[in-house]
Design an enzyme around this catalytic site. Structure first.
Site, PDB file in Angstrom:
ATOM      1  CG  HIS A 157      70.137 -41.811  -7.116  1.00  8.91           C
ATOM      2  ND1 HIS A 157      70.702 -41.013  -8.059  1.00  8.91           N
ATOM      3  CD2 HIS A 157      69.550 -40.738  -6.380  1.00  8.91           C
ATOM      4  CE1 HIS A 157      70.844 -39.693  -7.739  1.00  8.91           C
ATOM      5  NE2 HIS A 157      70.007 -39.651  -6.643  1.00  8.91           N
ATOM      6  CB  SER A 278      64.859 -69.689 -24.820  1.00 11.33           C
ATOM      7  OG  SER A 278      66.313 -70.193 -25.219  1.00 11.33           O
ATOM      8  CE  LYS A 284      65.156 -66.454 -20.369  1.00 10.44           C
ATOM      9  NZ  LYS A 284      66.292 -66.249 -21.357  1.00 10.44           N
ATOM     10  CD  GLU A 291      64.211 -58.234 -24.254  1.00 14.78           C
ATOM     11  OE1 GLU A 291      64.502 -58.824 -23.104  1.00 14.78           O
ATOM     12  OE2 GLU A 291      64.223 -58.946 -25.458  1.00 14.78           O
TER      13      GLU A 291
END
Length: 466
Positions: A157, A278, A284, A291
């Site tokens: 969970h 970024s 970043k 992804e």
């Protein structure tokens, strides 16, 4: 406008827009090598069976070899007026050797020709996917072996559950990909069947020898029903289903890599080579590769649904709708192969923060089950032990401490059976190594899993090379 090879029955030429709408050569041109391979086999069989003269068969085979070399040198013009790669090659053949080239299509239809091309193509694809998958499995085993002493929190969970070895976690993915390989191997069996000789749908009146063609092309079996042969796309759907499950596994891994690379988790550092920055925020470092792996999974799911929807209401036998099977399959092939190649390179470049993982493995009362097991060993029923430990956890939450920080006096306050021998049940290394059940996270079991995996990999390597 090139004259169609089937033009005889028609009075009007094909509308230009229709040509463009129905053309598939812009995507099925990747089948050229398989189309020529299948045509050479068919032609040799026609010669062997004396359906066409041997000298004609030799002339056709020689010309097909020339066409193959011209395509690979980029010398063959592939335009929409030629419909598909099959017609383009046949037109080039007749241009080279005249009417003799027209004999190639004896006892053959584009229907069984296309089916053969796709089966030849998919045989290669499946073997390539299995080889790439093997590289990924090797990477997981290497990572597991290199990090055998690293503990981390196991989750249910998405909450801290019990401590496990990082190696055990990595080997879980090995097992997933092992099943993927089994699915691909099984799919290969149903792909590896010769359809050529089924003609349009009813077979042929010529005395062909399909078994000869099967032996030549190394197919162990020949189709049992000509109508099924030209309309069957099960093997493509099955491959896409296997690919969808494979990409689901990759997506699950990608999700964990993305989470683990966040500041909140700080479990891993992904190599700069697999990240981007970024356009506005200088600090970043974005995990774009995982992804995109997660995102590209949706493409493969979509391709599977496209194939299922395409075939769900098609009457027997061949229908032009089936032209639409190729683009989803090709896209899945390209997506899966590129993803596997990249994943095999990415995994060895991940740096694991062992100290952070070990620290977090203790957080969230992950040793509570072991404390309950201790009570069970003292003769207390598990349900009662569960309740007692739940009360101890509540006490620790209230006092802001972990289980192992409780004094013996505190523990005895919850049950008199607690004694000094409880503390080994609250030591991280001992807790992990006591889980010696088959498939458990104990170091001994994980080492066994790694050894077994190495043997499986070696066997697969030999099989794929043979």
């Amino acid at each position: 406008m090139a004259e169609k090879l089937w033009q005889g029955r028609f009075e009007q030429p094909t509308d230009k827009q229709v040509e463009e709408y129905t053309a598939s050569i812009h995507f099925d041109s990747r089948l050229y090598r398989y189309d020529i391979e299948g045509s050479i086999a068919h032609c040799r069989m026609l010669g062997e069976c004396n359906i066409i003269p041997h000298e004609d068969a030799s002339l056709i085979v020689e010309a097909l070899g020339q066409i193959l070399r011209e395509i690979e040198r980029g010398q063959l013009d592939l335009s929409s007026s030629q419909e598909d790669i099959h017609m383009a090659i046949e037109q080039k053949l007749t241009q080279k050797i005249g009417d003799v080239g027209g004999k190639l299509h004896t006892a053959r239809s584009r229907n069984d020709q296309i089916c053969l091309d796709m089966r030849l193509y998919m045989r290669d694809v499946i073997l390539q996917c299995r080889s790439l998958l093997l590289d990924v499995q090797k990477s997981f085993v290497d990572v597991a072996e290199q990090n055998l002493g690293v503990t981390m929190p196991g989750y249910t969970h998405m909450q801290h559950a019990q401590p496990v070895l990082l190696s055990h976690h990595m080997m879980a993915y090995y097992e997933m990909f092992h099943r993927d390989d089994e699915r691909l191997q099984d799919c290969y069996k149903r792909t590896n069947v010769l359809p050529l000789g089924s003609a349009a749908l009813a077979g042929t009146t010529f005395p062909i020898d399909m078994e000869w063609t099967a032996r030549y092309l190394k197919f162990p079996r020949v189709v049992s029903n000509s109508m099924d042969a030209v309309s069957d796309r099960d093997y493509l759907i099955e491959f896409n289903a296997a690919a969808a499950i494979l990409m689901m596994h990759i997506s699950r891994l990608a999700e964990e890599l993305i989470l683990w690379s966040t500041t909140e988790f700080a479990f891993i550092e992904i190599s700069d080579a697999f990240c981007t920055g970024s356009s506005i925020m200088p600090q970043k470092k974005n995990p774009d590769v995982p992804e995109l792996m997660r995102g590209k999974t949706a493409r493969v799911y979509g391709n599977l649904m496209a194939l299922l929807t395409l075939t769900k209401a098609l009457p027997l036998a061949y229908n032009r709708d089936l032209q639409e099977d190729k683009e989803p399959v090709f896209d899945t092939v390209d997506t899966v192969m590129s993803t596997l190649r990249l994943l095999a390179k990415l995994l060895p470049e991940i740096r694991f923060n062992a100290e952070r993982m070990a620290k977090m493995a203790k957080e969230g009362f992950t040793l509570a089950t072991d404390l309950a097991d201790y009570l069970v060993r003292k003769g207390i029923p598990f349900r009662k032990a569960h309740h007692i430990v739940g009360q101890i956890v509540q006490h620790c939450i209230h006092d802001g401490k972990e289980l192992e920080e409780c004094s013996l006096e505190e523990l005895k306050g919850f049950h008199k059976v607690f004694d000094s021998d409880v503390y080994p049940f609250l030591e991280m290394a001992a807790v992990v190594d006591r889980r010696t059940s088959l498939g458990g996270t104990a170091s001994s079991r994980v080492r066994e899993a790694i050894t077994r995996a190495r043997a499986e990999i070696e066997t697969k390597e030999r099989t794929l090379k043979s």
